[in-house]
Design a protein around this motif. Structure first.
Motif, PDB file in Angstrom:
ATOM      1  N   LYS A  21     -35.710  -0.549 -41.141  1.00 14.40           N
ATOM      2  CA  LYS A  21     -35.193  -1.431 -40.095  1.00 14.40           C
ATOM      3  C   LYS A  21     -36.118  -1.394 -38.875  1.00 14.40           C
ATOM      4  O   LYS A  21     -36.493  -0.324 -38.393  1.00 14.40           O
ATOM      5  CB  LYS A  21     -33.794  -0.970 -39.699  1.00 14.40           C
ATOM      6  N   CYS A  22     -36.508  -2.570 -38.373  1.00 13.49           N
ATOM      7  CA  CYS A  22     -37.339  -2.629 -37.167  1.00 13.49           C
ATOM      8  C   CYS A  22     -36.483  -2.333 -35.927  1.00 13.49           C
ATOM      9  O   CYS A  22     -35.307  -2.695 -35.885  1.00 13.49           O
ATOM     10  CB  CYS A  22     -37.988  -4.004 -37.041  1.00 13.49           C
ATOM     11  N   PRO A  23     -37.057  -1.715 -34.888  1.00 11.25           N
ATOM     12  CA  PRO A  23     -36.252  -1.262 -33.739  1.00 11.25           C
ATOM     13  C   PRO A  23     -35.727  -2.387 -32.853  1.00 11.25           C
ATOM     14  O   PRO A  23     -34.849  -2.140 -32.025  1.00 11.25           O
ATOM     15  CB  PRO A  23     -37.240  -0.381 -32.957  1.00 11.25           C
ATOM     16  N   TYR A  24     -36.230  -3.607 -33.025  1.00  8.68           N
ATOM     17  CA  TYR A  24     -35.768  -4.731 -32.205  1.00  8.68           C
ATOM     18  C   TYR A  24     -34.793  -5.626 -32.968  1.00  8.68           C
ATOM     19  O   TYR A  24     -34.240  -6.573 -32.408  1.00  8.68           O
ATOM     20  CB  TYR A  24     -36.970  -5.589 -31.756  1.00  8.68           C
ATOM     21  N   CYS A  25     -34.564  -5.353 -34.254  1.00  3.62           N
ATOM     22  CA  CYS A  25     -33.845  -6.279 -35.127  1.00  3.62           C
ATOM     23  C   CYS A  25     -32.343  -6.018 -35.123  1.00  3.62           C
ATOM     24  O   CYS A  25     -31.899  -4.893 -35.369  1.00  3.62           O
ATOM     25  CB  CYS A  25     -34.389  -6.166 -36.553  1.00  3.62           C
TER      26      CYS A  25
END
Length: 386
Positions: A21-25
């Motif tokens: 999981k990307c930290p901005y998503c």
């Protein structure tokens, strides 16, 4: 209120897994676990559930052919081409598709090869959307992306050879990014002459690592400078700014454009949301968000996967229409508005009168449009309809 006719119909399919999981998503996505065999088993079970749900949802299509199919995520390119082929074959056996039906699939440069891209094309995908986000290794690292600049370059080159219609997703106003770096990123993407480009600002969402611990981002003045110079660069390269964050020469995204014009869309998969017009009423549904829960629910009974069903109230129609439609930089015609909402175009003109006086809206007898200044104040206009 007049009866609402059935609008064009699309299909959204949510494939929820990512490598991480990307930290901005804040999308409904989950890091995948298990070895190759376990993953393949998960993909197969999930595809089975999607097709089982579609057997029920297809009944609401009302005989309308699909104008678009969109495979979003997550990272759909984690699914092997054979599974995508099985999924699309099943869709086309249960629903009619228009001869020119757009079939889009999102992909991560770190999960594709020229061979897999060719496999997706042969499976029926005719439009690819590559999540590049940046073409600078330093910024890719800050975003915790799994691919490098070189991998992105290779993926774009392969996509251009295999697909005549593809999109590049690119973000700006990244942590530590100044105007020169943002424009350099954009210029590097434009070197490939993509048919379509989504260029949008990084916005930390509340329930994400970036939202809870926000990195240092460009200030408002720098972001405005990035946007204005970027818009100019895109225009000089021949790209039309047709939606808030979308640019194209002559290949707008049919699926997304149907969203913004308040069209209908069936939806399948964990957390997916649909909008369907039935008997003149607009019905929205959402589904169980977690993949395992979704699979178990659909296996029990397709309707068990539905978490919420809501009929859009007449008093909410205007706001919901404009929330979508004001993203699209096209005139709103009388016919389109009245067909989409069943409401009076004259009433809309009266509600927008204050914004015409401010120069945010222009009008003729049978159409309305945002002005270039109005495009900067969409949220303020929408707040008036809440």
């Amino acid at each position: 209120m007049a009866r609402i006719p059935d609008p064009p119909l699309g299909l959204y399919i949510h494939l929820p897994w990512c490598i991480r999981k990307c930290p901005y998503c804040d999308f409904n996505s989950y890091g995948i676990t298990g070895d190759a065999r376990a993953r393949q088993s998960s993909f197969a079970a999930y595809t089975d559930a999607l097709l089982r749900e579609l057997q029920e949802e297809a009944k609401t299509a009302g005989g309308r052919p699909l104008i678009s199919i969109y495979l979003g995520g997550g990272t759909p390119s984690l699914f092997p081409p054979a599974e995508i082929h099985r999924l699309l074959r099943g869709v086309k056996s249960l629903l009619d598709t228009a001869p020119d039906c757009e079939v889009s699939m999102e992909a991560n440069p770190g999960t594709v090869t020229p061979e897999s891209l060719l496999g997706y094309r042969e499976a029926g995908v005719n439009r690819l959307s590559l999540g590049i986000q940046s073409l600078d290794d330093a910024f890719l690292k800050r975003l915790s992306r799994i691919h490098s600049r070189d991998e992105a370059f290779r993926a774009i080159e392969a996509a251009g050879k295999i697909f005549d219609n593809y999109n590049l997703d690119l973000m700006h106003s990244l942590p530590g990014q100044d105007t020169a770096a943002a424009l350099s990123d954009l210029a590097a993407a434009l070197e490939f002459h993509p048919p379509h480009l989504s260029w949008y600002q990084l916005t930390p969402e509340e329930d994400t690592p970036f939202g809870r611990n926000t990195p240092e981002l460009p200030d408002e003045e720098t972001t405005e400078e990035i946007c204005l110079q970027g818009f100019q660069l895109l225009a000089e390269a021949g790209y039309r700014h047709y939606e808030i964050s979308a640019f194209t020469r002559d290949r707008p995204c049919i699926h997304n454009r149907n969203y913004w014009k308040f069209g209908d869309y069936l939806a399948l998969g964990a957390g997916a949301h649909s909008k369907i017009t039935l008997s003149g009423k607009i019905i929205r549904k959402s589904r169980q968000p977690r993949p395992g829960d979704y699979i178990k629910a659909v296996t029990k009974a397709p309707e068990a996967a539905i978490r919420e069903t809501r009929i859009v109230a007449p008093e909410d129609l205007l706001f919901e229409y404009l929330l979508n439609r004001l993203r699209l930089f096209e005139d709103i015609t009388r016919q389109e508005f009245e067909d989409a909402t069943g409401l009076s175009f004259q009433d809309l003109r009266e509600r927008l009168r204050p914004f015409r006086k401010e120069g945010l809206i222009s009008e003729s007898e049978n159409s309305l449009a945002l002005t270039s200044r109005g495009a900067l104040f969409v949220n303020r206009i929408l707040e008036d309809f809440l």
